[in-house]
Scaffold this active site. Structure first.
Site, mmCIF file in Angstrom:
data_model
loop_
_atom_site.group_PDB
_atom_site.id
_atom_site.type_symbol
_atom_site.label_atom_id
_atom_site.label_comp_id
_atom_site.label_asym_id
_atom_site.label_seq_id
_atom_site.Cartn_x
_atom_site.Cartn_y
_atom_site.Cartn_z
ATOM 1 N N ASP A 1 2.112 -7.610 -4.568
ATOM 2 C CA ASP A 1 3.034 -6.811 -3.888
ATOM 3 C C ASP A 1 3.306 -5.348 -4.560
ATOM 4 O O ASP A 1 3.250 -5.387 -5.753
ATOM 5 C CB ASP A 1 4.158 -7.509 -3.580
ATOM 6 C CG ASP A 1 3.833 -8.602 -2.571
ATOM 7 O OD1 ASP A 1 3.337 -8.688 -1.830
ATOM 8 O OD2 ASP A 1 4.930 -9.635 -2.689
HETATM 9 N N1 URA Z 1 3.125 -13.858 -4.166
HETATM 10 C C1 URA Z 1 4.028 -13.080 -3.688
HETATM 11 O O1 URA Z 1 4.933 -13.247 -2.963
HETATM 12 N N2 URA Z 1 3.592 -11.650 -3.894
HETATM 13 C C2 URA Z 1 2.771 -11.296 -4.735
HETATM 14 O O2 URA Z 1 2.620 -10.135 -5.018
HETATM 15 C C3 URA Z 1 1.803 -12.314 -5.146
HETATM 16 C C4 URA Z 1 2.002 -13.599 -4.695
#
Ligand code: URA
Length: 248
Positions: free
Chosen positions: A104
């Site tokens: 993310d």
């Molecule tokens: N899980 C998440 O919620 N975000 C990420 O960036 C990676 C795994």
């Protein structure tokens, strides 16, 4: 950037675009070992294209990088909102690499980038189970029962998550927060955040400290390094990658 297969073949001098289309629809062309007959198929740099079993010329040198992704960077090759991408961060890399999986915008940590489409597909295939180790700062302090639920699987978007490892590694009773280490091998959308939310502990901060055997502890935020030959071999051979045995 993904390009049409017939265009890539024509550019590599295999045949004219039209003749390349015929080779494709007649079943002479494979991409990463799979026969492709659909004409609209797009391929990425590093995808292994073979015509009657012979690789086409002009492929880029295959390169592999581990990035300690900074916060506030998108894991795509380009962003319509003009935000910084992980490709912008790898400013000295000439090859057209792309990220394997995604983190993310606000997540930091281990991200593999390569132009080796075959390896990328292998690593992202659900049959392979790469350990992804996350540390999450969460609201509240998870109880043993909540940790057990995370380990056995919680329902996220209507589907139970696979077995995982989950441990509290630090607590701050004054602030009412905890740091949880969570090891998963699936790659569902916002999986870690959703899992922790499902047990009542929203994520405040998320970092991936390890992808397979690749750790980012020795890289500062935004730093990257080329993988060593043995690390690439490990990934290719599926060592440290567990096939679906149902256990972690
Ligand atoms: N899980 C998440 O919620 N975000 C990420 O960036 C990676 C795994």
């Amino acid at each position: 950037m993904a390009e049409r297969l017939q265009k890539v073949m024509a550019q590599a001098g295999v045949a004219s675009r039209r003749a390349s289309e015929k080779l494709i629809s007649d079943g002479h062309v494979t991409v990463n070992g799979q026969t492709i007959t659909e004409l609209g198929t797009r391929v990425n740099p590093g995808d292994k294209i073979e015509v009657n079993g012979s690789p086409i010329e002009g492929s880029e040198k295959l390169v592999y990088y581990l990035l300690n992704k900074p916060r506030g960077v998108v894991t795509t090759a380009s962003d319509e909102k003009g935000r910084t991408t992980v490709i912008d961060v790898l400013d000295e890399v000439k090859e057209r690499v792309y990220p394997v999986g995604r983190l993310d915008y606000d997540t930091t940590g281990a991200l593999l980038l390569t132009n080796d489409g075959e390896l990328a597909n292998q690593l992202m295939h659900p049959r392979y189970k790469i350990d992804k180790v996350y540390v999450a700062k969460v609201k509240g302090i998870p109880t043993n029962d909540e940790l057990k639920a995370l380990r056995l699987g919680v329902v996220v978007a209507g589907k139970k998550t696979a077995e995982a490892r989950a441990d509290v590694v630090r607590t701050d009773h004054k602030k009412g927060t905890a740091t949880v280490q969570l090891t998963i091998h699936e790659g569902r959308y916002h999986q870690v955040k959703e899992m922790l939310k499902a047990v009542g502990h929203p994520v405040i901060k998320l970092h991936r400290e390890r992808y397979g055997m690749l750790e980012v502890a020795d890289l500062l935020s935004g730093e990257y390094r080329a993988l060593r030959h043995d690390e690439v071999q490990y990934l290719k051979n599926g060592r440290q990658i567990r096939k679906s045995s149902g256990r972690l």
